[in-house]
Design an enzyme around this catalytic site. Structure first.
Site: not given
Length: 353
Positions: A70, A73, A116, A156, A167, A169, A171
Site C-alpha cells: 500500500c 502506509c 491500514h 470516497n 487505506h 484516506h 482527497q
C-alpha cells in the site's frame, strides 16, 4: 497541532499534521522517482456549460495493490511508500496521478491515520479533530493559489464507490472554476433572495428541516438531517447552526463538537444495513463557497453561502446498490427508492444498536 512541510523525491509537497508539538519529521524520501509529469486539461462543454478534466496520465495509477504494498502506509525498512516516515497522525501530499494540475488546479491526498485496517469511523475524537484542522489548513493554503477558485475536501469509501486504495484516506480537489453543483446552489440562492426581498435560502432550508421529521442528530452547534428531496437512498446533510461560508469560518465551539457528531453519523451508516453486511460504501464531502468573484450570481456574496457536509451511500438495501441508469445518468433526474422520512427514521433507530 504541529505542521511540517517537506518534499518527496519527485518534488511533490508532503505535509505532516501531528497531535504533539514536539514531533520531529526529518525522514527523507529514498525512492528513485523522476519528477512528476502530468497532462491535465480543462475542456468546457459548449452545450452544457460545464467543465471536464482530461487527464490521460491517470490510466497508470496504482490499482488495488496488496496490503503489504500500500503506497499510503508509512515506510518500513526497505518497503518505501508515499510517506517517508515510519508513522504519522495525519498526512497530506500532492497526488502523484492528479485529475487537476498546474493551471488546471491541484489534487491532494489526505491520509487519516497510519493504520491500514481502520476507517474514519474508527478514529478517536482527537484524531478526527486533527483531520478537520488539516482540511481547514489546506482550504486556506489552496485558496491563495492563483489557479484555484474552489476547494472540495471529500472521502470516497469502499470498492463499490470505485476506491482503488483500501487505506483510510480522502482527497482535496482545488478547482480553477466554480463547480456546476455549487453554481446551481448559487443561482437558487440568488433567485430566492430576490423573490423574498433578501431572505437567505440556506437559512430557510435549515429552519424548515429543524422543525420537521427528517432530523437525525442535533447537537448544540451542528444538525444532521435527510433533505426533503434526497437524491440517494440514505443521504445526510450536516450543517453548522451558525452560517459560515467555509471551514475557516467555524468557531472553536463548532470545531470542538464536530468530531463527536460526525463520528456518530459514520458509525450509524455502518449499522443501517445490519450485521454481516460489508462496510457501508459512501461519499462524504464539504461544500464551501468559491473563493473567486461571484458577479454572475447577482446580489449574492460569499457570506450568503452555507458551509455544509453531504454524506450519502449508493447502497439502497442489504446486498443491493443504487445504480445511476438512464434517467439519472442521461438526464440528471434522480429516482429515489427510499422515502427521505423513512431514511431519517432508520438512521435514528440505529443510534443505540
Amino acid at each position: 497541532m504541529k505542521k511540517t512541510s517537506t518534499r518527496l523525491a519527485d518534488g511533490r509537497e508532503l505535509i505532516y499534521y501531528d497531535l504533539r508539538d514536539d514531533t520531529v519529521r526529518d525522514a527523507v524520501d529514498r525512492r528513485p522517482l523522476e519528477r512528476t509529469v502530468t497532462t491535465s486539461e480543462i475542456r468546457r462543454d459548449p452545450l452544457l456549460g460545464d467543465a471536464v478534466a482530461i487527464a490521460s496520465h491517470r490510466q497508470g495509477r496504482t490499482y488495488h495493490p496488496p496490503a503489504d504494498e500500500c503506497p499510503l502506509c508509512p515506510s518500513q525498512g526497505d518497503r518505501l511508500s508515499e510517506i517517508p516516515d515510519s508513522w504519522y497522525d495525519v498526512v497530506v501530499f500532492e497526488n502523484r496521478f492528479p485529475s487537476l494540475a498546474g493551471d488546471s488546479g491541484r489534487c491532494e491526498v489526505v491520509c487519516f491515520t497510519s493504520d491500514h485496517n481502520a476507517s474514519f469511523a474508527d478514529l478517536t475524537e482527537e484524531q478526527a479533530r486533527l483531520v478537520l484542522e488539516a482540511w481547514t489548513d489546506r482550504t486556506s493554503e489552496l485558496s491563495h493559489l492563483p489557479s484555484v477558485e474552489q476547494v472540495f475536501c471529500f472521502e470516497n469509501r469502499g470498492p463499490e464507490i470505485g476506491v482503488t486504495l483500501g487505506h483510510p484516506h480522502g482527497q482535496i480537489y482545488a478547482y480553477p472554476f466554480t463547480t456546476p453543483r455549487t453554481a446551481l446552489m448559487l443561482r437558487s440562492l440568488a433567485a430566492h433572495k430576490e423573490a423574498t426581498g433578501g431572505e437567505n435560502l440556506f437559512d430557510a432550508v435549515l429552519e424548515r428541516e429543524l422543525a420537521g421529521e427528517r432530523v437525525v442528530l442535533e447537537g448544540e452547534h451542528w444538525v444532521a438531517f435527510v433533505p426533503y428531496a434526497a437524491h440517494w437512498p440514505y443521504e445526510l446533510h450536516l450543517y453548522p447552526k451558525r452560517r459560515v461560508p467555509d471551514l475557516l469560518g467555524l468557531d472553536e465551539d463548532a470545531r470542538t463538537e464536530f468530531p463527536k457528531v460526525y463520528l456518530e453519523l459514520l458509525r450509524r451508516f455502518d449499522r443501517i444495513f445490519g450485521e454481516g453486511e460489508s462496510p457501508t460504501p459512501y461519499i462524504s464531502g464539504w461544500h464551501q463557497a468559491p473563493f473567486g468573484q461571484l458577479e454572475e450570481f447577482e446580489g449574492v456574496s460569499r457570506d450568503d453561502f452555507a458551509l455544509h457536509l453531504e454524506l450519502f451511500t449508493i447502497r439502497r438495501t442489504s446486498g443491493k446498490l443504487k445504480f445511476l441508469a438512464g434517467s439519472e445518468s442521461g438526464m440528471s433526474v434522480f429516482v429515489n427508492d427510499v422515502p427521505p422520512e423513512r431514511a431519517a427514521e432508520r438512521l435514528r433507530e440505529v443510534a443505540s444498536s
